[in-house]
Motif scaffolding. Sequence first.
Motif, PDB file in Angstrom:
ATOM      1  N   GLU A  77       0.834  -1.184   0.000  1.00  0.00           N
ATOM      2  CA  GLU A  77       0.000   0.000   0.000  1.00  0.00           C
ATOM      3  C   GLU A  77       0.881   1.251   0.000  1.00  0.00           C
ATOM      4  O   GLU A  77       1.865   1.324   0.717  1.00  0.00           O
ATOM      5  CB  GLU A  77      -0.911  -0.018   1.234  1.00  0.00           C
ATOM      6  CG  GLU A  77      -2.151   0.792   1.053  1.00  0.00           C
ATOM      7  CD  GLU A  77      -3.152   0.550   2.164  1.00  0.00           C
ATOM      8  OE1 GLU A  77      -2.760   0.114   3.250  1.00  0.00           O
ATOM      9  OE2 GLU A  77      -4.339   0.836   1.922  1.00  0.00           O
ATOM     10  N   ALA A  84      -7.820  -1.481   2.644  1.00  0.00           N
ATOM     11  CA  ALA A  84      -8.183  -2.356   1.532  1.00  0.00           C
ATOM     12  C   ALA A  84      -7.503  -3.710   1.732  1.00  0.00           C
ATOM     13  O   ALA A  84      -6.656  -3.859   2.616  1.00  0.00           O
ATOM     14  CB  ALA A  84      -7.740  -1.734   0.216  1.00  0.00           C
ATOM     15  N   SER A 104     -11.444  -2.693  -1.956  1.00  0.00           N
ATOM     16  CA  SER A 104     -11.460  -1.541  -1.044  1.00  0.00           C
ATOM     17  C   SER A 104     -12.388  -1.798   0.133  1.00  0.00           C
ATOM     18  O   SER A 104     -13.240  -2.679   0.095  1.00  0.00           O
ATOM     19  CB  SER A 104     -11.942  -0.297  -1.786  1.00  0.00           C
ATOM     20  OG  SER A 104     -13.342  -0.329  -1.957  1.00  0.00           O
ATOM     21  N   TYR A 110      -8.103   2.789  -2.815  1.00  0.00           N
ATOM     22  CA  TYR A 110      -6.836   2.111  -2.521  1.00  0.00           C
ATOM     23  C   TYR A 110      -5.769   2.602  -3.483  1.00  0.00           C
ATOM     24  O   TYR A 110      -6.055   3.167  -4.539  1.00  0.00           O
ATOM     25  CB  TYR A 110      -6.969   0.593  -2.613  1.00  0.00           C
ATOM     26  CG  TYR A 110      -7.586   0.069  -3.886  1.00  0.00           C
ATOM     27  CD1 TYR A 110      -6.876   0.028  -5.075  1.00  0.00           C
ATOM     28  CD2 TYR A 110      -8.888  -0.411  -3.871  1.00  0.00           C
ATOM     29  CE1 TYR A 110      -7.448  -0.462  -6.231  1.00  0.00           C
ATOM     30  CE2 TYR A 110      -9.469  -0.902  -5.030  1.00  0.00           C
ATOM     31  CZ  TYR A 110      -8.742  -0.926  -6.205  1.00  0.00           C
ATOM     32  OH  TYR A 110      -9.326  -1.398  -7.350  1.00  0.00           O
TER      33      TYR A 110
END
Length: 119
Positions: A77, A84, A104, A110
Amino acid sequence: MMKLLLVVCVAVVSLTSGAVVRPTNRSSLSVGYITNGDRLLHRQYLNKQPVPNAVQYQDFIFRGNATTRIAALTATEIGYSQNAYPWITSGGVGYNYATVRVQSARGLGYYYVIDVWGR
Ligand SMILES: *[C@@H]1O[C@H](CO)[C@@H](O)[C@H](O)[C@H]1NC(C)=O
Ligand SMILES: *[C@@H]1O[C@H](CO)[C@@H](O)[C@H](O)[C@H]1NC(C)=O
């Protein structure tokens, strides 16, 4: 009169800060090990803006050739966590293909970078 106004203001402020979504969980995916001879076979960014009340998802699909072997796969991420979830739905480590689904949280988006390592 002045006092009433003050109370109203405080109520509005606390309601607003209470509505701010503040996820605390960073949901990234990391499977396999990168060893000598492995290289980055593919990198892709997946990004979706938040949509009110909606759960959004997307499939990332990687296909190698007949001799490709995936050694490691990561979905990391970027930026602040939006709670998410990335997970592998087919293939992966030891295969020559992989599908990663990113989903998500409701009402959020996301932003992921997905790396496929192997040879
Ligand atoms: C993070 O997610 C895990 C699994 O969904 C959950 O058990 C845990 O309570 C969460 N942590 C926080 C700080 O929200
Ligand atoms: C097959 O894919 C690998 C990477 O997984 C690459 O190194 C190799 O050159 C490819 N072979 C052919 C015949 O394209």
